[in-house]
Design an enzyme around this catalytic site. Structure first.
Site, PDB file in Angstrom:
ATOM      1  N   GLY A  36      34.617  54.879  46.340  1.00 13.33           N
ATOM      2  CA  GLY A  36      34.340  53.822  45.358  1.00 13.33           C
ATOM      3  C   GLY A  36      34.224  52.506  46.094  1.00 13.33           C
TER       4      GLY A  36
ATOM      5  N   CYS B 113      47.391  31.224  31.189  1.00 11.08           N
ATOM      6  CA  CYS B 113      48.768  30.747  31.076  1.00 11.08           C
ATOM      7  C   CYS B 113      49.744  31.752  31.662  1.00 11.08           C
ATOM      8  CB  CYS B 113      49.087  30.445  29.619  1.00 11.08           C
ATOM      9  SG  CYS B 113      47.964  29.205  29.007  1.00 11.08           S
TER      10      CYS B 113
ATOM     11  N   TYR C 210      36.633  47.116  41.677  1.00 14.16           N
ATOM     12  CA  TYR C 210      37.818  46.814  40.875  1.00 14.16           C
ATOM     13  C   TYR C 210      37.885  45.330  40.530  1.00 14.16           C
ATOM     14  CZ  TYR C 210      38.724  51.409  42.796  1.00 14.16           C
ATOM     15  OH  TYR C 210      38.578  52.727  43.161  1.00 14.16           O
TER      16      TYR C 210
END
Ligand code: LLP
Length: 417
Positions: free
Chosen positions: A276, A344, A373
């Protein structure tokens, strides 16, 4: 090698300046280089040319249809882990015989859909899953081709969250129980054991763990032949790392292939690989704008419009991604800073305690090695639309996924009445 380079001090993807894309699509956006993607795939595939093999790109690394389609056109198969990923490979017309299905929690509906698409094999992760596949295949009047995913108990020496081949990990079937489960599989009416699978982790930077795992499973394959179970496929998973910085350079795919092929020598079997990251990781970057520069009492914060919802890897794994200015200037001072997002959370950072050139509000920066990813793990946390995705080929770029709109985020929500 990749195709993100400065030309006249403007960072380009192939021949397109990134500031030109930013002016057209806004920020943040992911930008992929087609030439880099194809080059990485070709290098990987050619490294295994000496043996029968099938490359099954791991869809989870980046599941953009544009990327899957380019890879399929080059002959790639796919490693999927969900019904959603199956729908993606169907969408690009990939035939079932180039698809393997991994994952510890395949649902009944997912198994049926994969049987319907005639996939090459299920990488079975437990006794329960084996029985479930047998049952469902029987109900559909089918026989399911399977491999057992073996956990070889080898330490991949990577981040604990992305190591999968240790005894304490949830993945696979302990190698000590493999023989017994293969014997059971051979007696079941609706499954055919055709392969053995093993994936020990991701972002591996040395070859030894791969070779150790292969030694273990090779031994098993020979033992199975002695009891009359002859397997056609050996799936060695993915996991080869990429250079995120100059300090740790993982082995080149050719060395990786050579190490595996040396160890395989004499074993008559078709190899499957599920890379990947090594295909797509350095074929993509994330481009963001600097919103503010804020001087804290201890350090400076470069606040960007990309946050942990866009690129989770630094927050989740303390991962290092190189950060570059899109416009290079040599008169900038170097400063110590954190590059942070607008989310936040204190964990919302793209880089921590990094020496970087001084940035000003409004400037663009590029986060490298974000192709794997990156987008696939992005979220809508803080009700933030996911970034646009752009594919560059030579001197042209295409938006392959527009930026989400806030309207889309709320589209399916219903007030309680
Ligand atoms: N095959 C299986 C069964 C896998 O679980 C994975 C990755 C791969 C292949 C592909 O591995 P690769 O060649 O990309 O290393 N989110 C993490 C990585 C998680 C990897 C999960 N499995 C990260 O950002 O580093």
């Amino acid at each position: 090698m990749d195709h993100f380079r400065y030309q006249d001090n403007r960072l380009h993807c192939e021949q397109v300046p990134l500031d030109q894309i930013a002016a057209s699509v806004g920020t943040p956006f992911y930008c992929y280089s087609r030439a880099t993607l194809e080059r990485h795939f070709d290098i990987f595939r050619n490294a295994f040319a000496a043996v029968d093999h099938l490359i099954c790109y791991s869809v989870k690394a980046n599941s953009s249809l544009a990327i899957l389609d380019l890879l399929a056109r080059r002959g790639s198969g796919f490693d999927i882990v969900s019904g959603g990923e199956l729908e993606r490979v169907k969408r690009i017309d990939c035939p079932g015989n180039r698809v393997v299905y991994s994952g510890v929690g395949k649902s009944a509906a997912e198994i049926q859909a994969a049987l319907d698409h005639d996939i090459l094999m299920f990488n079975v992760e437990s006794h329960g899953e084996l029985l479930r596949i047998n049952h469902l295949a029987g109900r559909m009047g089918r026989r399911a081709p399977i491999a057992l995913r073996i956990n070889p108990d080898v330490d991949p020496a990577t981040h604990p969250y992305i190591s999968t081949g240790l005894r304490r990990n949830k993945f696979g079937i302990p190698h000590t129980r493999a023989l017994e489960l293969y014997r059971l599989a051979a007696t079941l009416e609706h499954v055919t054991p055709i392969g053995l699978d093993c994936h020990i982790g991701s972002q591996l930077t040395t070859l030894e763990p791969f070779v150790d795992a292969l030694k273990r499973v090779k031994h098993l394959i020979t033992e199975l032949r002695h009891v009359g179970i002859s397997l056609k496929y050996l799936d060695l998973g993915g996991g080869l790392g990429i250079p995120y910085d100059a300090q740790q350079i993982p082995p080149h795919p050719e060395r990786y292939a050579q190490a595996l092929l040396n160890e395989l020598d004499g074993l008559d079997i078709t190899l499957i690989l599920e890379p990947g990251r090594v295909i797509v990781g350095n074929a993509g970057i994330l481009v963001a704008s600097v919103e503010y520069i804020k001087d804290g009492e201890e350090k400076r914060f470069i606040i960007t419009d990309a946050g942990m919802n866009d690129l989770l890897r630094p927050a989740l794994y303390d991962a290092h991604h190189t950060i570059l200015p899109v416009m290079r200037r040599f008169d900038r001072e170097e400063i110590l800073a954190d590059v942070v997002g607008p989310i936040c959370e204190t964990g919302d950072f793209l880089a921590k305690d990094r020496i970087l050139p001084e940035f000003n509000p409004g400037e663009l920066l590029a986060v490298r090695s974000a192709g794997a990813y990156g987008f696939s793990m992005s979220s809508n946390y803080n009700t933030r639309p996911r970034a646009a995705e752009v594919m560059v080929s030579e001197d042209r770029f295409t938006v392959v996924r527009p930026r989400e709109t806030i309207q889309q985020l709320m589209e399916h929500e219903i007030l309680f009445s």
